[in-house]
Design a protein around this motif. Structure first.
Motif, PDB file in Angstrom:
ATOM      1  N   LEU A   1       9.005   0.151   5.952  1.00 14.35           N
ATOM      2  CA  LEU A   1       8.098   0.466   7.117  1.00 14.35           C
ATOM      3  C   LEU A   1       7.079  -0.451   7.391  1.00 14.35           C
ATOM      4  CD1 LEU A   1       7.813   4.272   6.168  1.00 14.35           C
ATOM      5  CD2 LEU A   1       8.954   3.105   8.077  1.00 14.35           C
ATOM      6  N   HIS A   2       6.630  -1.277   6.302  1.00 13.78           N
ATOM      7  CA  HIS A   2       5.530  -2.340   6.422  1.00 13.78           C
ATOM      8  C   HIS A   2       6.100  -3.410   7.274  1.00 13.78           C
ATOM      9  CE1 HIS A   2       3.004  -5.556   5.700  1.00 13.78           C
ATOM     10  NE2 HIS A   2       1.919  -4.538   5.792  1.00 13.78           N
ATOM     11  N   ALA A   3       7.409  -3.785   7.091  1.00 14.16           N
ATOM     12  CA  ALA A   3       8.113  -5.021   7.927  1.00 14.16           C
ATOM     13  C   ALA A   3       8.187  -4.573   9.266  1.00 14.16           C
ATOM     14  CB  ALA A   3       9.460  -5.320   7.321  1.00 14.16           C
ATOM     15  N   LEU A   4       8.546  -3.133   9.552  1.00 16.22           N
ATOM     16  CA  LEU A   4       8.515  -2.761  10.843  1.00 16.22           C
ATOM     17  C   LEU A   4       7.201  -2.730  11.585  1.00 16.22           C
ATOM     18  CD1 LEU A   4      10.901   0.454  11.099  1.00 16.22           C
ATOM     19  CD2 LEU A   4      11.261  -1.799  12.279  1.00 16.22           C
ATOM     20  N   SER A   5       6.027  -2.451  10.869  1.00 21.05           N
ATOM     21  CA  SER A   5       4.720  -2.629  11.567  1.00 21.05           C
ATOM     22  C   SER A   5       4.402  -4.076  12.164  1.00 21.05           C
ATOM     23  CB  SER A   5       3.683  -2.101  10.722  1.00 21.05           C
ATOM     24  OG  SER A   5       3.621  -2.590   9.631  1.00 21.05           O
ATOM     25  N   GLY A   6       5.219  -4.990  11.513  1.00 25.25           N
ATOM     26  CA  GLY A   6       4.630  -6.461  11.756  1.00 25.25           C
ATOM     27  C   GLY A   6       4.488  -7.008  10.726  1.00 25.25           C
ATOM     28  N   GLY A   7       4.467  -6.756   9.578  1.00 24.55           N
ATOM     29  CA  GLY A   7       4.022  -7.577   8.321  1.00 24.55           C
ATOM     30  C   GLY A   7       5.167  -8.571   7.877  1.00 24.55           C
ATOM     31  N   THR A   8       4.624  -9.705   7.447  1.00 29.83           N
ATOM     32  CA  THR A   8       5.506 -10.603   6.928  1.00 29.83           C
ATOM     33  C   THR A   8       6.572 -10.308   5.877  1.00 29.83           C
ATOM     34  OG1 THR A   8       3.855 -11.601   5.214  1.00 29.83           O
ATOM     35  CG2 THR A   8       3.869 -12.523   7.431  1.00 29.83           C
ATOM     36  N   VAL A   9       7.468 -11.112   5.847  1.00 35.33           N
ATOM     37  CA  VAL A   9       8.699 -10.737   4.722  1.00 35.33           C
ATOM     38  C   VAL A   9       8.165 -10.683   3.556  1.00 35.33           C
ATOM     39  CG1 VAL A   9      10.532 -11.470   3.716  1.00 35.33           C
ATOM     40  CG2 VAL A   9      10.395 -11.514   6.123  1.00 35.33           C
ATOM     41  N   ILE A  10       7.160 -11.838   3.072  1.00 36.31           N
ATOM     42  CA  ILE A  10       6.373 -11.809   1.715  1.00 36.31           C
ATOM     43  C   ILE A  10       5.509 -10.518   1.400  1.00 36.31           C
ATOM     44  CG2 ILE A  10       5.007 -13.141   0.178  1.00 36.31           C
ATOM     45  CD1 ILE A  10       7.936 -14.316   0.589  1.00 36.31           C
ATOM     46  N   ARG A  11       4.668 -10.361   2.338  1.00 32.91           N
ATOM     47  CA  ARG A  11       3.779  -9.069   2.101  1.00 32.91           C
ATOM     48  C   ARG A  11       4.282  -7.915   2.310  1.00 32.91           C
ATOM     49  NH1 ARG A  11      -1.870  -8.539   3.470  1.00 32.91           N
ATOM     50  NH2 ARG A  11      -2.313  -6.330   3.690  1.00 32.91           N
ATOM     51  N   SER A  12       5.677  -7.638   3.106  1.00 30.86           N
ATOM     52  CA  SER A  12       6.263  -6.570   3.000  1.00 30.86           C
ATOM     53  C   SER A  12       6.969  -6.256   1.541  1.00 30.86           C
ATOM     54  CB  SER A  12       7.296  -6.388   3.963  1.00 30.86           C
ATOM     55  OG  SER A  12       6.670  -6.472   5.368  1.00 30.86           O
ATOM     56  N   ALA A  13       7.579  -7.315   1.179  1.00 34.27           N
ATOM     57  CA  ALA A  13       8.264  -7.183  -0.082  1.00 34.27           C
ATOM     58  C   ALA A  13       7.079  -6.837  -1.316  1.00 34.27           C
ATOM     59  CB  ALA A  13       9.123  -8.485  -0.521  1.00 34.27           C
ATOM     60  N   GLY A  14       5.913  -7.714  -1.164  1.00 30.15           N
ATOM     61  CA  GLY A  14       5.068  -7.230  -2.099  1.00 30.15           C
ATOM     62  C   GLY A  14       4.372  -6.069  -2.150  1.00 30.15           C
ATOM     63  N   ILE A  15       4.359  -5.254  -0.939  1.00 25.56           N
ATOM     64  CA  ILE A  15       3.846  -3.730  -0.872  1.00 25.56           C
ATOM     65  C   ILE A  15       5.043  -2.994  -1.260  1.00 25.56           C
ATOM     66  CG2 ILE A  15       3.421  -2.036   0.961  1.00 25.56           C
ATOM     67  CD1 ILE A  15       1.511  -4.014   2.381  1.00 25.56           C
ATOM     68  N   GLY A  16       6.308  -3.419  -0.832  1.00 27.21           N
ATOM     69  CA  GLY A  16       7.232  -2.537  -1.635  1.00 27.21           C
ATOM     70  C   GLY A  16       7.386  -2.567  -3.093  1.00 27.21           C
ATOM     71  N   VAL A  17       7.121  -3.880  -3.682  1.00 29.68           N
ATOM     72  CA  VAL A  17       7.354  -3.768  -5.182  1.00 29.68           C
ATOM     73  C   VAL A  17       6.103  -3.013  -5.564  1.00 29.68           C
ATOM     74  CG1 VAL A  17       7.056  -5.354  -7.118  1.00 29.68           C
ATOM     75  CG2 VAL A  17       8.689  -6.104  -5.138  1.00 29.68           C
ATOM     76  N   LEU A  18       4.960  -3.264  -5.214  1.00 28.33           N
ATOM     77  CA  LEU A  18       3.740  -2.478  -5.587  1.00 28.33           C
ATOM     78  C   LEU A  18       3.758  -0.935  -5.611  1.00 28.33           C
ATOM     79  CD1 LEU A  18       0.771  -5.052  -4.789  1.00 28.33           C
ATOM     80  CD2 LEU A  18       1.852  -4.503  -7.171  1.00 28.33           C
ATOM     81  N   THR A  19       4.212  -0.521  -4.497  1.00 26.86           N
ATOM     82  CA  THR A  19       4.340   1.041  -4.197  1.00 26.86           C
ATOM     83  C   THR A  19       5.575   1.357  -5.031  1.00 26.86           C
ATOM     84  OG1 THR A  19       5.558   0.688  -2.394  1.00 26.86           O
ATOM     85  CG2 THR A  19       3.185   1.046  -2.047  1.00 26.86           C
ATOM     86  N   GLY A  20       6.338   0.617  -5.092  1.00 26.80           N
ATOM     87  CA  GLY A  20       7.682   1.321  -6.055  1.00 26.80           C
ATOM     88  C   GLY A  20       7.468   0.936  -7.696  1.00 26.80           C
ATOM     89  N   LEU A  21       6.609   0.410  -8.183  1.00 29.57           N
ATOM     90  CA  LEU A  21       6.076   0.253  -9.260  1.00 29.57           C
ATOM     91  C   LEU A  21       5.141   1.454  -9.595  1.00 29.57           C
ATOM     92  CD1 LEU A  21       5.239  -3.626 -10.281  1.00 29.57           C
ATOM     93  CD2 LEU A  21       7.131  -2.104 -11.362  1.00 29.57           C
ATOM     94  N   GLY A  22       4.283   1.675  -8.757  1.00 29.38           N
ATOM     95  CA  GLY A  22       3.427   2.762  -8.848  1.00 29.38           C
ATOM     96  C   GLY A  22       4.344   4.051  -8.905  1.00 29.38           C
ATOM     97  N   MET A  23       5.206   4.315  -7.967  1.00 32.24           N
ATOM     98  CA  MET A  23       6.051   5.291  -8.005  1.00 32.24           C
ATOM     99  C   MET A  23       6.795   5.594  -9.318  1.00 32.24           C
ATOM    100  SD  MET A  23       7.083   8.355  -6.758  1.00 32.24           S
ATOM    101  CE  MET A  23       6.874   8.635  -5.110  1.00 32.24           C
ATOM    102  N   GLY A  24       7.192   4.415  -9.773  1.00 31.00           N
ATOM    103  CA  GLY A  24       8.012   4.500 -10.983  1.00 31.00           C
ATOM    104  C   GLY A  24       7.134   4.872 -12.048  1.00 31.00           C
ATOM    105  N   VAL A  25       5.944   4.267 -12.190  1.00 33.68           N
ATOM    106  CA  VAL A  25       5.225   4.826 -13.441  1.00 33.68           C
ATOM    107  C   VAL A  25       4.793   6.042 -13.491  1.00 33.68           C
ATOM    108  CG1 VAL A  25       2.869   4.199 -14.345  1.00 33.68           C
ATOM    109  CG2 VAL A  25       4.204   2.451 -13.778  1.00 33.68           C
ATOM    110  N   ALA A  26       4.661   6.812 -12.043  1.00 40.93           N
ATOM    111  CA  ALA A  26       4.169   8.252 -12.007  1.00 40.93           C
ATOM    112  C   ALA A  26       5.371   9.047 -12.139  1.00 40.93           C
ATOM    113  CB  ALA A  26       3.637   8.452 -10.528  1.00 40.93           C
ATOM    114  N   SER A  27       6.574   8.614 -11.576  1.00 44.09           N
ATOM    115  CA  SER A  27       7.686   9.331 -12.016  1.00 44.09           C
ATOM    116  C   SER A  27       7.984   9.438 -13.539  1.00 44.09           C
ATOM    117  CB  SER A  27       8.802   8.772 -11.307  1.00 44.09           C
ATOM    118  OG  SER A  27       8.697   8.701  -9.805  1.00 44.09           O
ATOM    119  N   TYR A  28       7.924   8.269 -14.060  1.00 44.80           N
ATOM    120  CA  TYR A  28       8.145   8.165 -15.597  1.00 44.80           C
ATOM    121  C   TYR A  28       7.046   9.115 -16.397  1.00 44.80           C
ATOM    122  CZ  TYR A  28       8.835   6.576 -20.451  1.00 44.80           C
ATOM    123  OH  TYR A  28       9.170   6.793 -21.516  1.00 44.80           O
TER     124      TYR A  28
END
Length: 160
Positions: A107-134
């Motif tokens: 979704l961040h990539a669709l909003s016009g973000g760069t590939v690196i920034r979108s990947a970073g946001i994906g990794v950070l939000t994924g880590l957050g969700m993973g920790v909360a889910s665990y």
């Protein structure tokens, strides 16, 4: 003396991963098993259509992107919820984190973000969700184990 993992000598401690013992019939899936992924996929798809439409895609392309993204998210979410009892808490948390992080990065990539920034946001939000889910999954399993121990202690104390 036979070991507890020998055929015919099954104990709860050796039943396998997850909170449901191996061989247990779960019956029909609960309504939320398909309703939650459906709702999430529709929300993701509609938001993807909105973002793509606002960032230079034609209406047709935006709709295709949104529909495909929503269907993929629905299918992955349904598969995760359907197979959740076959996974240990760590794997389940990582899977939910990966689905959420991938969706947010897309979704961040669709909003016009760069590939690196979108990947970073994906990794950070994924880590957050993973920790909360665990935290949630481990807590539920730990509470279930504690209830089992208390019940077994009460039964042995009563002499049953």
């Amino acid at each position: 003396m036979t070991h507890s993992i020998m055929p015919g000598h099954h104990h709860a401690a050796h039943e396998g991963p997850g909170p449901v013992a191996r061989g247990t019939r779960l019956g029909e899936p609960a309504r939320w098993t398909w309703a939650v992924p459906l709702t999430g996929g529709v929300a993701l798809g509609l938001f993807a259509i909105f973002l793509a439409g606002n960032n230079g895609y034609t209406t047709g392309a935006a709709v295709v992107i949104g529909v495909v993204a929503g269907l993929i998210a629905m299918a992955a979410g349904y598969a995760l919820l359907r197979e959740r009892n076959t996974m240990i808490a760590e794997v389940r948390a990582a899977a939910f984190g990966a689905l959420f992080g991938g969706s947010m990065g897309f979704l961040h990539a669709l909003s016009g973000g760069t590939v690196i920034r979108s990947a970073g946001i994906g990794v950070l939000t994924g880590l957050g969700m993973g920790v909360a889910s665990y935290y949630v999954f481990y807590g539920h399993e730990h509470r279930a184990d504690m209830r089992r121990e208390v019940t077994q202690r009460d039964v042995t104390r009563r002499g049953g």
